[in-house]
Design a protein around this motif. Structure first.
Motif, PDB file in Angstrom:
ATOM      1  N   ILE B 133     -34.558  38.094  23.585  1.00 47.12           N
ATOM      2  CA  ILE B 133     -35.289  37.119  24.395  1.00 47.12           C
ATOM      3  C   ILE B 133     -34.348  36.013  24.864  1.00 47.12           C
ATOM      4  N   GLU B 134     -33.494  35.579  23.946  1.00 51.30           N
ATOM      5  CA  GLU B 134     -32.540  34.517  24.285  1.00 51.30           C
ATOM      6  C   GLU B 134     -31.626  34.972  25.428  1.00 51.30           C
ATOM      7  N   LYS B 135     -31.149  36.235  25.368  1.00 48.10           N
ATOM      8  CA  LYS B 135     -30.227  36.713  26.404  1.00 48.10           C
ATOM      9  C   LYS B 135     -30.957  36.938  27.735  1.00 48.10           C
ATOM     10  N   LEU B 136     -32.215  37.359  27.678  1.00 53.25           N
ATOM     11  CA  LEU B 136     -32.981  37.514  28.920  1.00 53.25           C
ATOM     12  C   LEU B 136     -33.137  36.166  29.608  1.00 53.25           C
ATOM     13  N   LYS B 137     -33.310  35.110  28.804  1.00 57.57           N
ATOM     14  CA  LYS B 137     -33.399  33.770  29.396  1.00 57.57           C
ATOM     15  C   LYS B 137     -32.085  33.412  30.076  1.00 57.57           C
ATOM     16  N   LYS B 138     -30.992  33.806  29.447  1.00 57.17           N
ATOM     17  CA  LYS B 138     -29.669  33.512  30.016  1.00 57.17           C
ATOM     18  C   LYS B 138     -29.474  34.127  31.395  1.00 57.17           C
ATOM     19  N   VAL B 139     -30.112  35.289  31.635  1.00 52.94           N
ATOM     20  CA  VAL B 139     -29.963  35.912  32.956  1.00 52.94           C
ATOM     21  C   VAL B 139     -31.157  35.566  33.846  1.00 52.94           C
ATOM     22  N   GLN B 140     -31.881  34.528  33.455  1.00 53.89           N
ATOM     23  CA  GLN B 140     -32.980  33.978  34.255  1.00 53.89           C
ATOM     24  C   GLN B 140     -34.107  34.964  34.520  1.00 53.89           C
ATOM     25  N   ILE B 141     -34.532  35.646  33.452  1.00 52.93           N
ATOM     26  CA  ILE B 141     -35.731  36.474  33.571  1.00 52.93           C
ATOM     27  C   ILE B 141     -36.873  35.674  32.966  1.00 52.93           C
TER      28      ILE B 141
END
Ligand SMILES: Nc1ncnc2c1ncn2[C@@H]1O[C@H](COP(=O)(O)OP(=O)(O)OP(=O)(O)O)[C@@H](O)[C@H]1O
Ligand SMILES: [Mg+2]
Lengths: 324, 323
Positions: B133-141
């Motif tokens: 979830i943290e990484k998805l936020k990083k790619v602006q999803i």
């Protein structure tokens, strides 16, 4: 999913009407219900009166409508030989056939999946080549020949397994099952193998070729690039995608297996619908033949619907949009 | 700055029925920690094969027939299968060309993210989910919690490539190899994805090997360029130097073919001819049949590298040797 099921049901009803129509045409052309009821020792005038009374002189479509109406209520006519409703005769024989098909399907699933996967991931291994070679032979030997060979080897020569009949069965709510006794299970082995002998090699080849195709895709290469363990890539990533086309073909093949039960049951004196069918042919029991046809048609449609639903469960695309 | 990757005299062959074909012939380059390299060249030059070779994932019947690939000092070509597997997707992540084909269609995005972490880390599914979830936020999803439960076909191409980038980030790798990560996308989205990737490489100090035939993109993203032609590197050096002052005639041709370089209203300056196939690589310099600067020796002798500008640049060309 709901739209998907409604569509399937409508399709099924259409298929059933077509099957019923063909069945009815056969009955209309070659069957003689008057003979079925009174035999041949009755005068021509009496027959004519009876024909009128039974509505056999009505226009074709009216008779077909009546046939459909009766069939929908479970009345598929009287068996000339058994002097009983045809459906009743069939339902008494159906468990034997259904159990045989189930056992064969189980053999096919248990053996074709590991064999197909192995042949796909190790295509050059001697065992894969051996399987591909023997599977060609397997497909090309007719079922009745396989059956006779099995009987010769395992019953006559080795005397390990029984060669005919269902053995000891148990009655559960009108269903005669061979699954609950050792004797019943032993009797299922040879007919089960014989019936699966054509489909098993076919499935091994199908799973192998579909899986080899999947293994070439980008998403599998990507799975390797993610550093996943080989087992997970083969059994989850690749196999789940392989399943989709295999299920589609598998549903049809399962239906075709019902046709092969006629041969298998005859060789093994298996008291199921297939055996009954050949007897009915010999006795020109037209009503029973047509009833068999309609019943098998229903079975076919039910199996295919179940298969389609399983397909929908595996393929996420179906669940959302309701298309195939 | 430490040395991250050193590819030394790499040679890759394809074992075909009529014999082995050499696809990569003596490729060498290095990458420092956090450094970005562009691998450019026409279709068939061997860019993808080189990229995949680094994680030992060349498609059959290809194999590494020579050279070394040192990653953090360890030679990947000599490592056990399990050793390489532990590096793939953990220390080195890949981004593929076509996001529509990269994700498995029958598994949820969550499954495909979590499994990557579990393959390399001893952690619970719940923790893996939190990292995803943290990484998805990083790619602006947006709303990543719900997105994890969805299947790839519920995302657009650009979104899928963001997810692939998020997967690449999961384990905090030292190196990302991106094989034409934007060519399959809409022009409008290409720049977005490239910016995102560049920003992440800078903020996480990740090395990048960007494989592309788009020199314009490379000039904006990378610090170094290696130009490949017919299985060899013909010129390499700092991006700014190569773009502004290309030496090898092939590099010059590539730059002249850029739309920005051509005079408005004139035709693009394509390099005449085609790159040779593996079976028909000419004697001498493989580029000589298409070269405007051709000398007699080009037809017979394979040029050696000439090192220039404090050894930061090299070019293999007889024309420059004789200057
Ligand atoms: N599986 C294979 N079998 C035989 N030859 C192959 C195989 N894969 C690649 N090659 C050859 O290797 C050479 C390099 O291919 P590669 O895919 O690396 O090119 P590329 O530079 O990535 O080109 P593109 O821009 O089209 O992706 C090509 O000449 C190709 O024909
Ligand atoms: Mg490529």
């Amino acid at each position: 999913m709901f739209a998907f099921i409604v569509k399937r049901v409508v399709q099924s009803i259409f298929v059933m009407i077509v099957i019923a129509f063909i069945g009815f045409c056969i009955k209309h052309q070659i069957g003689d219900p008057v003979r079925d009821i009174v035999g041949i020792s009755v005068s021509a005038e009496e027959r004519e009166a009876l024909r009128e009374e039974l509505g056999l002189n009505d226009p074709f479509m009216i008779q077909f409508g009546r046939f459909l109406k009766n069939a929908a209520q479970g009345d598929l006519g009287l068996s000339y030989f058994f002097k009983k409703p045809a459906l009743e005769v069939i339902l008494a024989k159906a468990p034997a056939t259904i159990e045989l098909v189930l056992v064969s399907s189980l053999f096919i699933i248990i053996f074709s999946i590991p064999a197909g996967i192995f042949a796909a991931i190790r295509p050059r291994h001697w065992f894969s080549r051996f399987m591909m070679g023997t599977s060609i032979v397997g497909v090309s030997i007719p079922v009745f020949l396989t059956a006779i060979l099995l009987i010769f080897v395992f019953s006559v020569e080795l005397n390990w397994l029984p060669s005919y009949g269902r053995g000891e069965t148990v009655n559960i709510g009108g269903w005669q099952t061979g699954f609950l006794t050792i004797d019943g299970l032993i009797h299922l082995i040879l007919p089960g193998i014989a019936l699966s002998s054509i489909m098993l090699p076919l499935f091994i080849r199908l799973i192998r070729s579909e899986m080899m195709e999947v293994l070439e895709t980008d998403y599998i290469k990507y799975a390797w690039a993610k550093g996943l363990k080989p087992g997970r890539i083969w059994l989850l990533h690749a196999f789940k995608n392989t399943l989709l086309p295999v299920i589609t073909v598998g549903g049809v093949q399962l239906g075709i297996m019902i046709a092969y039960t006629i041969l298998t049951e005859t060789v093994f004196q298996w008291q199921g619908m297939g055996f009954m069918f050949l007897e009915a042919v010999e006795r020109s029991d037209t009503s029973l033949l047509v009833a068999y046809m309609v019943f098998v048609g229903v079975l076919f449609v039910v199996v295919n619907t179940v298969v389609d639903i399983i397909y929908g469960l595996v393929n996420p695309m179906v669940r959302i949009t309701g298309r195939k | 700055m430490g040395r991250l990757l050193e590819v030394d005299n790499l040679e890759i062959k394809f074992a075909l029925r009529f014999g082995d074909l050499t696809a990569i012939n003596g490729v060498s380059f290095t990458l420092d920690k956090g450094e970005r390299l562009g691998l450019v060249g026409e279709s068939g030059a061997g860019k993808s094969v080189t990229g995949f070779a680094i994680i030992n994932l060349i498609s059959k019947p290809g194999y590494i027939s020579g050279g070394r690939i040192l990653f953090q000092g360890r030679d990947l070509t000599k490592m056990s299968y399990e050793g390489v597997r532990q590096i793939r997707g953990d220390r080195i992540s890949m981004i593929f060309q076509d996001p529509m084909m990269t994700l498995n269609p029958v598994l949820t995005v969550g499954t495909q993210m979590i499994e990557t972490l579990l393959a390399h880390r001893n952690m619970t599914v719940r923790d893996a989910e939190a990292v995803s979830i943290e990484k998805l936020k990083k790619v602006q999803i947006s709303s990543p919690e719900q997105r994890l439960k969805q299947y790839p076909h519920e995302f657009s191409g650009g979104m899928r490539q963001r997810i692939v980038i998020a997967i690449a980030l999961l384990t905090g790798p030292e190196l990302i190899i991106a094989d034409e990560p934007t060519t399959a996308l809409d022009v409008t989205i290409q720049a977005e994805i490239m910016d995102l990737l560049l920003g992440l490489c800078e903020s996480e100090n990740m090395g990048l090997i960007l494989i592309t035939h788009d020199l314009a993109v490379v000039s904006q993203v990378t610090e170094k360029i290696a130009v490949m032609y017919a299985g060899k590197i013909v010129e390499s050096g700092p991006t700014e130097r190569i773009i502004n002052d290309p030496l090898h005639p092939y590099t010059r041709g590539l730059i002249n073919a850029l739309p920005e370089v051509a005079e408005p209203g004139t035709r693009l300056n394509q390099i005449p001819g085609m790159m040779p196939t593996l079976t028909s690589i000419p004697k001498g310099c493989s580029f000589h049949p298409r070269c405007d600067y051709r000398l007699d020796v080009c037809e017979t002798e394979d040029p050696e590298f000439i090192y220039l500008e404090n050894n930061k640049r090299r070019v293999s060309c007889h024309y420059w040797k004789n200057k």
